[in-house]
Scaffold this active site. Sequence first.
Site, PDB file in Angstrom:
ATOM      1  N   LYS A 172       0.855  -1.199   0.000  1.00 48.90           N
ATOM      2  CA  LYS A 172       0.000   0.000   0.000  1.00 48.90           C
ATOM      3  C   LYS A 172       0.885   1.242   0.000  1.00 48.90           C
ATOM      4  O   LYS A 172       1.923   1.277   0.680  1.00 48.90           O
ATOM      5  CB  LYS A 172      -0.888  -0.029   1.253  1.00 48.90           C
ATOM      6  CG  LYS A 172      -1.951   1.063   1.312  1.00 48.90           C
ATOM      7  CD  LYS A 172      -2.829   0.878   2.544  1.00 48.90           C
ATOM      8  CE  LYS A 172      -3.932   1.917   2.643  1.00 48.90           C
ATOM      9  NZ  LYS A 172      -4.795   1.713   3.828  1.00 48.90           N
TER      10      LYS A 172
ATOM     11  N   SER B  16      -9.697   1.658   2.880  1.00 48.62           N
ATOM     12  CA  SER B  16      -8.826   2.407   1.996  1.00 48.62           C
ATOM     13  C   SER B  16      -7.805   1.552   1.247  1.00 48.62           C
ATOM     14  O   SER B  16      -7.276   1.984   0.238  1.00 48.62           O
ATOM     15  CB  SER B  16      -8.094   3.484   2.784  1.00 48.62           C
ATOM     16  OG  SER B  16      -7.232   2.909   3.746  1.00 48.62           O
TER      17      SER B  16
ATOM     18  N   SER C 278      -9.857  -0.662   7.010  1.00 45.26           N
ATOM     19  CA  SER C 278      -9.234  -0.452   5.696  1.00 45.26           C
ATOM     20  C   SER C 278      -8.510  -1.655   5.115  1.00 45.26           C
ATOM     21  O   SER C 278      -8.147  -1.641   3.944  1.00 45.26           O
ATOM     22  CB  SER C 278      -8.268   0.734   5.749  1.00 45.26           C
ATOM     23  OG  SER C 278      -8.989   1.941   5.734  1.00 45.26           O
TER      24      SER C 278
END
Lengths: 96, 485
Positions: B78, B153, B177
């Site tokens: 990420k 996210s 997330s």
Amino acid sequence: MKLSREEVLHIVLLARLGLTETEVNRLREQLSNILENFEVLQQVDTTDIPPTAQSIPLQNVMRRDDEVACSLPQSQILANAPQRKENFFRVRAVLE
Amino acid sequence: MIINQLTIHEAHRLLKAKELSSVELTKACLERICQVEPKVRALVTVTNELALSQARKADELMATGNTNPLTGIPVVIKDNMCTKGIPTTCSSRMLENFVPPYDAMVVEKLNGCGVVVAGKANMDEFAMGSSTEHSALFTTHNPWDLSRVPGGSSGGSAVAVAAGEAVYALGSDTGGSIRQPAGFCSVTGLKPTYGRVSRYGLVAFASSLDQIGPLTQDVTDCALVLNVIAGYDARDSTSVPYPTPDYTQCLTTDLNRLRIGVPKEYFVEGMQAEVEIAIKAAIRKLEELGATIDYEVSLPHTPYALAAYYIIAPSEASANLARYDGVKYGFSYSDADSMWEAMEKTRQYGFGAEVKRRIMLGTYALSAGYYDAWYLKAQKVRTLIRREFDQAFDKFDALVTPTSPTVPFKIGEKIDDPLQMYLSDVCTLPINIAGLPAISIPAGFADGLPIGMQIIGKPFSEETILNIAHAYQQATDWHKRRPDV
């Protein structure tokens, strides 16, 4: 509960966010709506309940020993600087 | 055999047996990226050359026999975890050109195993969002239905795994997330206990809630990744100095003696009927596998968790994001007349709408006159929520809930309604408030759209929830299904 325009502008100033007039108006509506929904929190009886800031049983974590250790070289730290002068971050005048 | 769909443990076996090389595996993933990336847009940066050079090194390492199960296996990280020399954007204009001079602890640990970094994954800007629609760069698409969101996210991380662009991914989870996108994309996603994995080098969003974890194709892979990334790190003062077990040792199919609670507050009105049906069926499967189920568990403060979370997380975010002033790194507005104007314009043009909304909300909750009524109140409610979980865990080894009340929603559906967007985290955010470990695993589909089941454990009981999740996966094949993209 509706936030006044003055309240919104006060928060904008505290947060040092530049916002357009449209953004200020939209945020005033949205924040008012969000906070109105969050007023349910006031229904919870929290008498004598201490606040929780974090969830693990650690307190006053200190560096174990104050040992000299390597840190990143100046050149790498300054590599992302928007503006630099010699080996310094260049900043604007704080006092006018 | 489709090479890029191998799990970590399958690929490791083939690498060890010399039936596959890391270069071949890496090329298969990179080709897959070229093929599907135009459709799904999961990646902010693809690190082709780095990946191939790491793969060549991994093949040399494999030949020495000195290896870890992650050696030579492609991963996507990420884009809020610092990668030395590789841009780390947080999917924000503010950090679009930021190249970290150091690696996050988790990246350091992966590199120490000789992994292959295939790219950096798209996310909601600064991890604030539930759909990747708040990425300032582009929106990621769900591979099960390209018109729908992948969740967020860590949407890019989940999609990279689901679409076979990488074998596994790292994500971060502040209010769901990792788990919510894992549920939306039908992959396995674990949020470890707060303090279990070092946050050193993770760009801070809400420091008392953020935690890094793996997104994988199955629970065995999840345990293998956790084995590498878990553990104490002196550079994160909230990292806990507890020993870490070998998480693969707990992966049995025996759920006898395990007591599982089903908190009724997580099956609320507004929940999609198909989700409830699928989760109830999954719970019956756990019962068949030997677990004792109690359907009458109540966590009465659950309805207040959303409000408490969305006061606490934005408050912490408003403080953390004060560092973006255009001086040390990141975007800087250069055409201003004064220091204050430069700072304000830097933040005006550097941050997107959701980040500004949360900074405003947090600044308000922390400001003089409102601190007690909002921030302190939310922290007290946090205590009550944590206590309620502690009490439940006196009676149960784990709690089971849906990961999300709905299947993935349409792109654009909730973008103009922040409260509706916040509600998609309603089942996951109480777990961050209490700092607990939780995993989301595939538990079915509704009209071809994934449904995730969340298993919640006591602090530092990752082994128990991995065991339950593994037993379920051995008895079902939802996690083996692949999107047709």
